[in-house]
Write a protein that holds these residues in place. Structure first.
Motif, PDB file in Angstrom:
ATOM      1  N   UNK A  40      38.693  31.687  37.775  1.00  0.00           N
ATOM      2  CA  UNK A  40      38.428  32.354  36.500  1.00  0.00           C
ATOM      3  C   UNK A  40      36.932  32.509  36.285  1.00  0.00           C
ATOM      4  N   UNK A  41      36.544  33.673  35.738  1.00  0.00           N
ATOM      5  CA  UNK A  41      35.159  33.936  35.357  1.00  0.00           C
ATOM      6  C   UNK A  41      35.077  33.906  33.838  1.00  0.00           C
ATOM      7  N   UNK A  42      33.998  33.330  33.331  1.00  0.00           N
ATOM      8  CA  UNK A  42      33.901  33.100  31.890  1.00  0.00           C
ATOM      9  C   UNK A  42      32.467  33.292  31.419  1.00  0.00           C
ATOM     10  N   UNK A  47      32.468  29.223  36.358  1.00  0.00           N
ATOM     11  CA  UNK A  47      33.749  29.622  36.928  1.00  0.00           C
ATOM     12  C   UNK A  47      34.553  28.405  37.357  1.00  0.00           C
ATOM     13  N   UNK A  48      35.879  28.489  37.180  1.00  0.00           N
ATOM     14  CA  UNK A  48      36.744  27.353  37.482  1.00  0.00           C
ATOM     15  C   UNK A  48      37.756  27.707  38.559  1.00  0.00           C
ATOM     16  N   UNK A  49      38.079  26.714  39.370  1.00  0.00           N
ATOM     17  CA  UNK A  49      38.994  26.842  40.504  1.00  0.00           C
ATOM     18  C   UNK A  49      40.213  25.972  40.216  1.00  0.00           C
ATOM     19  N   UNK A  61      32.475  25.507  39.458  1.00  0.00           N
ATOM     20  CA  UNK A  61      31.298  25.886  40.238  1.00  0.00           C
ATOM     21  C   UNK A  61      30.081  25.930  39.316  1.00  0.00           C
ATOM     22  N   UNK A  62      29.161  25.010  39.535  1.00  0.00           N
ATOM     23  CA  UNK A  62      28.004  24.855  38.653  1.00  0.00           C
ATOM     24  C   UNK A  62      26.758  25.392  39.344  1.00  0.00           C
TER      25      UNK A  62
END
Length: 321
Positions: A40-42, A47-49, A61-62
């Protein structure tokens, strides 16, 4: 006509964690071990996996310093690419969360995609310019092309036709030959294109433009677009893997809608979000679809509410109330 399944009886699973609007979601295909994943892009820049079938969080992802507008996974979900308002596109190792490559741009990156083999990425955004980067030669200058007169909001890598498609605010979809980076065709839309994606089976490219849902078979010609007109502005569309129906979200209300692919008839309507829906996507097996919203959540909806699947484990006759 509404489905006989009432919206009050369908309760989606909610994936929390983001703190701002979710603007893009993408399921990987089924990997070689039979699993699939969700990214997901926010606008929160993180973004989260997640595990695709359950929505369970795997990692974040930081590294971005601005809103993340687009995110995609490779076929085996071992790499992710993200495009951000911090003027970069980043490629990530999904196992370690490390940044493998960071490609600088001159303005906001709104759209990214992988080549089918995961060795190249394509980007587009505020510069109105298409770029292709080779991950085997990350220091090499990218291939470039420019013709759009507005923000590029979506890009799709179409391996079957050896082309890249780009779409955006100039209400035009442009098709580029990967070998020459020359424009070979274009599709005029009735309104700016909000989103454009490839179906998980790679049979259709689909996009939302104004009040229309549009589908082009990858074996077809630009003039063969199948278009459905609706009563509301659409933000995103996604085709079920069996090609019998599609899901659509709108930036004008809170409803998730399912339409028949044969004639565009509205089949089902559900409400679960507390903000407009920016992005929708069917899972590769078609047993569920995901929606991302202004309310900062991702919701997972079961395609057949009486079926035991993932976290929806129940008796055959048990439907969530």
């Amino acid at each position: 006509m509404l489905s006989t399944t009432s919206s009050s009886r369908v309760i989606p699973l909610t994936c929390s964690g983001h703190t701002r609007p979710v603007v893009d979601i993408h399921f990987s295909p089924k990997t070689s071990d039979g699993q699939y994943y969700l990214i997901s892009a926010c606008k929160d820049g993180n973004p989260m996996f997640r595990a695709g079938m359950t929505g369970d969080w795997i990692g974040t992802f930081v590294g971005h310093k601005g809103a993340v507008w687009s995110a995609r996974l490779t076929k085996e979900a071992h790499r992710a690419v993200t495009g951000s308002a911090d003027f970069t596109a980043k490629v990530w190792d999904t196992f370690s969360g490390e940044i493998l490559h960071s490609f600088s741009h001159e303005h906001i990156v709104r759209a990214v995609d992988f080549s089918k083999d995961g060795t190249k990425i394509v980007t587009g955004g505020k510069e109105q310019r298409l770029r292709i980067f080779d991950l085997y030669r990350p220091e090499a200058p990218p291939l470039e092309a420019q013709a759009h007169t507005g923000l590029i909001k979506a890009v799709v890598w179409d391996e079957k036709t050896h082309s890249v498609m780009s779409a955006g605010e100039d209400s035009t979809i442009r098709i580029w030959d990967l070998r020459t980076m020359r424009e070979t065709a274009k599709i005029e839309c009735e309104a700016p294109v909000s989103t454009m994606t490839m179906s998980n089976d790679e049979e259709y490219v689909m996009w939302a433009a104004g009040k229309t849902a549009n589908f082009l078979h990858t074996d077809g010609r630009p003039e063969d677009v199948k278009t459905y007109k609706t009563e509301m502005n659409l933000s995103s569309v996604s085709l079920h893997p069996d090609h019998t129906k599609f899901v659509a979200g709108s930036d004008a209300d809170l409803w998730v809608r399912i339409f028949g692919f044969e004639n565009g008839e509205e089949l089902e309507v559900y409400k679960g979000h507390h903000g407009p829906i920016h992005t929708v996507s069917y899972s590769p097996d078609g047993d569920m679809y995901a929606t991302g919203s202004e309310d900062g959540t991702i919701r997972l909806w079961q395609t057949t509410p009486t079926k035991s699947y993932g976290l929806w484990q129940r008796d055959a006759n048990d439907v969530q109330e």
